[in-house]
Design an enzyme around this catalytic site. Sequence first.
Site, PDB file in Angstrom:
ATOM      1  N   CYS B  85     -21.352  -4.011  26.533  1.00  0.00           N
ATOM      2  CA  CYS B  85     -21.838  -5.384  26.395  1.00  0.00           C
ATOM      3  C   CYS B  85     -21.386  -5.977  25.050  1.00  0.00           C
ATOM      4  CB  CYS B  85     -23.347  -5.441  26.598  1.00  0.00           C
ATOM      5  SG  CYS B  85     -23.932  -7.125  26.948  1.00  0.00           S
ATOM      6  N   HIS B 190     -23.352  -3.253  32.312  1.00  0.00           N
ATOM      7  CA  HIS B 190     -24.158  -2.163  31.758  1.00  0.00           C
ATOM      8  C   HIS B 190     -24.085  -0.949  32.676  1.00  0.00           C
ATOM      9  CE1 HIS B 190     -26.171  -4.352  28.474  1.00  0.00           C
ATOM     10  NE2 HIS B 190     -25.881  -5.404  29.229  1.00  0.00           N
ATOM     11  N   GLU B 192     -25.249   1.828  32.163  1.00  0.00           N
ATOM     12  CA  GLU B 192     -26.530   2.531  32.085  1.00  0.00           C
ATOM     13  C   GLU B 192     -27.594   1.929  32.990  1.00  0.00           C
ATOM     14  OE1 GLU B 192     -25.421   0.404  29.899  1.00  0.00           O
ATOM     15  OE2 GLU B 192     -27.047  -0.741  28.963  1.00  0.00           O
TER      16      GLU B 192
END
Lengths: 265, 208
Positions: B85, B190, B192
């Site tokens: 990001c 993202h 994650e």
Amino acid sequence: MVILNLMNYRGRLVLKNRIIPCLDVKNGRVVKGINFVELKDAGDPVEQAKIYSDGGADEICFLDITASNENRETIIDIVRKTAKECFVPLTVGGGVRTIQNITDLLLAGADKVSINTAAVKDVSFVKEASKKFGSQCIVVAIDAKKVSDNKWEVFTHGGRNKTGIDAVEFAKQVEINGAGEILLTSMDRDGTKSGYDVELLKVITDRTNIPVIASGGVGTLDHLYDGIVKGGASAVLAASIFHYGEYEIKEAKEYLNSKNVSVRL
Amino acid sequence: MNVTIVDYQSGNISSVINSFTEVAKGKVKLEVTSNVKKIKSSDKIVLPGQGSFKSCVDSLNSINGLVETLKEFAITNKKPLLGICVGLQMFADIGYEEAETKGLGWIPGKVSKIDNQNGKFKLPHIGWNEIEIKKESKIFKDIKNKSHMYFVHSYEFIPEDESVISSTTDYSSKIVCSVERDNLFGTQFHPEKSDKIGLKVIDNFLKL
């Protein structure tokens, strides 16, 4: 603003409309209120969240509906456990009143926090929070109730307190103050299973430029469709239709997909 | 193998830690730190970033020797670094969020606000979007074209040299959603938070 709604169709836009199961948590257990009053028990929040995440939920939302200061630790512990098992975005709301509350939730593993009463009390709190943590993690939850034709008012404290604030004006204010998203709940529809207040959704999505999550009133899969296509919502939130096994997330997505609404399958 | 997640006190990195911990289980030693010595001795670095471009750059700069160490690691020694990001955005020369701010200058280009075509597109760009893979990428091994990744941002990285772009996504325009040059990787999305497919990106990075 027909264009906006059409863009929710597959082929026009690859950004997917999100399906968000919401877990209302009270004293560490999942409950779902009927018009915010009678509460039933529907299980362990961590386990539920994992089931949803494995089942294709685009995000998970926890709403701590008792949120007194004494039990902050309970929800933080749930968030901590859930975040270790769910790798989709996790939003937590309920009792978020201070910068410290936000810090604690984010450190525990929440990706976004939803602010309700504190934002109504003082909209500059939204500004302070979004400046500190970034707009991407600040959701403002607006609970609105219809007061006359085309007029909705903001309520707080789980729908108990009238504020006299116009919901549309307030939505514009939170956007200006840096909210990344609006979670819009119709107090008239919440728990009724009669569908979202599409008129309310439409007016708010038309008048703001940040994503709006529709909430309150889902009883059928068609209601999800209405929230997205007729109301212009970027995401649809629902609780009981998923908790009591009436529908699975996957089923909801396949249904929307069959009606040309773009979803992540 | 030692992998360091750079914790420079900017934004929320719990999710990055959780996901990397999940993937690294038993295979990789993870460290979360801003300690320059530890960063120097790692095999790989993850540079997360949340909040504004300016606040992230300011935080990086406030830690003595950190920027130089990262540059030596990723640019001089060409060791693997993954920016996520704003971590990716900071690779640019300059960013325009909050105020005009100098970036790390690792990949020539700028970070500017996504053109929302006069309000036709909502910002932030939040949610699951399809990535279109533009070139073979080590971190996209076994990841299908048009996979869904989770995005949340209002600014985009526009590199001068398009050959660094490894994938784009379609919103109001084609938005750069990952870059790759030598061992320097960055994702606008993202990983994650992108479910199993995102964990696969992390796994690919850890297996490099």
